[in-house]
Design a protein around this motif. Structure first.
Motif, short mmCIF file in Angstrom:
data_model
loop_
_atom_site.label_atom_id
_atom_site.label_comp_id
_atom_site.label_asym_id
_atom_site.label_seq_id
_atom_site.Cartn_x
_atom_site.Cartn_y
_atom_site.Cartn_z
N SER A 112 2.33 33.65 4.69
CA SER A 112 2.27 34.01 6.11
C SER A 112 3.62 34.56 6.56
O SER A 112 4.66 34.33 5.94
CB SER A 112 1.89 32.78 6.94
N THR A 113 3.60 35.28 7.67
CA THR A 113 4.83 35.90 8.17
C THR A 113 5.86 34.86 8.60
O THR A 113 7.06 35.12 8.54
CB THR A 113 4.52 36.84 9.35
N ILE A 114 5.42 33.70 9.00
CA ILE A 114 6.35 32.64 9.43
C ILE A 114 7.17 32.14 8.24
O ILE A 114 8.35 31.82 8.37
CB ILE A 114 5.59 31.47 10.08
N LEU A 115 6.57 32.09 7.07
CA LEU A 115 7.27 31.60 5.88
C LEU A 115 8.02 32.69 5.14
O LEU A 115 8.79 32.40 4.23
CB LEU A 115 6.27 30.95 4.92
N MET A 175 12.42 34.56 1.64
CA MET A 175 13.29 35.68 1.29
C MET A 175 14.73 35.19 1.14
O MET A 175 15.45 35.63 0.26
CB MET A 175 13.19 36.75 2.39
N SER A 176 15.15 34.28 2.01
CA SER A 176 16.50 33.73 1.89
C SER A 176 16.68 32.97 0.59
O SER A 176 17.72 33.07 -0.06
CB SER A 176 16.78 32.81 3.08
N GLY A 177 15.66 32.22 0.21
CA GLY A 177 15.72 31.51 -1.07
C GLY A 177 15.77 32.47 -2.25
O GLY A 177 16.51 32.25 -3.21
N ALA A 178 15.01 33.55 -2.16
CA ALA A 178 15.03 34.55 -3.23
C ALA A 178 16.40 35.22 -3.30
O ALA A 178 16.89 35.53 -4.39
CB ALA A 178 13.94 35.60 -2.99
N ASN A 179 17.05 35.43 -2.16
CA ASN A 179 18.39 36.02 -2.16
C ASN A 179 19.38 35.11 -2.87
O ASN A 179 20.27 35.58 -3.57
CB ASN A 179 18.86 36.29 -0.73
N ALA A 180 19.24 33.81 -2.67
CA ALA A 180 20.13 32.87 -3.35
C ALA A 180 19.93 32.93 -4.87
O ALA A 180 20.89 32.92 -5.63
CB ALA A 180 19.88 31.45 -2.84
N MET A 187 13.12 40.62 14.39
CA MET A 187 11.78 40.66 14.96
C MET A 187 11.46 39.40 15.73
O MET A 187 10.67 39.43 16.68
CB MET A 187 10.74 40.85 13.84
N PHE A 188 12.04 38.27 15.35
CA PHE A 188 11.75 37.01 16.01
C PHE A 188 12.60 36.78 17.26
O PHE A 188 12.31 35.87 18.02
CB PHE A 188 11.93 35.84 15.03
N LYS A 189 13.62 37.58 17.46
CA LYS A 189 14.45 37.45 18.65
C LYS A 189 13.73 38.09 19.83
O LYS A 189 12.99 39.06 19.69
CB LYS A 189 15.81 38.12 18.46
N GLY A 190 13.98 37.53 21.01
CA GLY A 190 13.37 38.10 22.22
C GLY A 190 14.05 39.40 22.61
O GLY A 190 15.20 39.66 22.25
N HIS A 191 13.32 40.23 23.32
CA HIS A 191 13.88 41.49 23.78
C HIS A 191 14.77 41.25 24.99
O HIS A 191 14.39 40.54 25.93
CB HIS A 191 12.77 42.46 24.18
#
Length: 91
Positions: A23-26, A31-36, A85-89
Motif C-alpha cells: 500500500s502507499t502508506i507503507l 523505501m527507506s529500509g531499502a536505501n539502508a 506528497m504527504f505534506k499539506g499544501h
C-alpha cells in the motif's frame, strides 16, 4: 546456466507481485529500509574494489560502485518526493 535464468525470472515475477501489493502508506518506510540495504551494498562494493587484484575485478567493482551509488541516490530522491506528497499544501 538455465537454472540460474529460471531463478532470475521467478525472482522478477515474485518481486513484482510483492511490490505491487504494497500500500502507499507503507511504501515510504519500505523505501527507506531499502536505501539502508543499498548503502551496505555500496560499502561492500567499495571494499571489494579496493582489494582488486586484476583489471576485470577492478572494472566490475567500479561498475558495482557506480550502480549502487545511482541506486542509493535515486532511492533518496524517490523517498523525498513521496514524503513531499504527504505534506499539506501551504497557502
Amino acid at each position: 546456466m538455465i537454472e540460474l535464468l529460471t531463478i532470475f525470472v521467478l525472482a522478477v515475477f515474485v518481486g513484482f507481485e510483492v511490490v505491487s501489493k504494497v500500500s502507499t502508506i507503507l511504501h515510504t518506510p519500505l523505501m527507506s529500509g531499502a536505501n539502508a540495504i543499498h548503502g551496505v551494498i555500496l560499502v561492500g562494493a567499495i571494499l571489494i574494489t579496493g582489494q582488486a587484484d586484476d583489471t576485470l575485478t577492478l572494472v566490475l567493482g567500479l561498475l558495482a560502485v557506480f550502480l549502487a551509488t545511482v541506486n542509493v541516490v535515486g532511492g533518496f530522491v524517490v523517498t523525498d518526493r513521496m514524503l513531499e506528497m504527504f505534506k499539506g499544501h501551504k497557502r
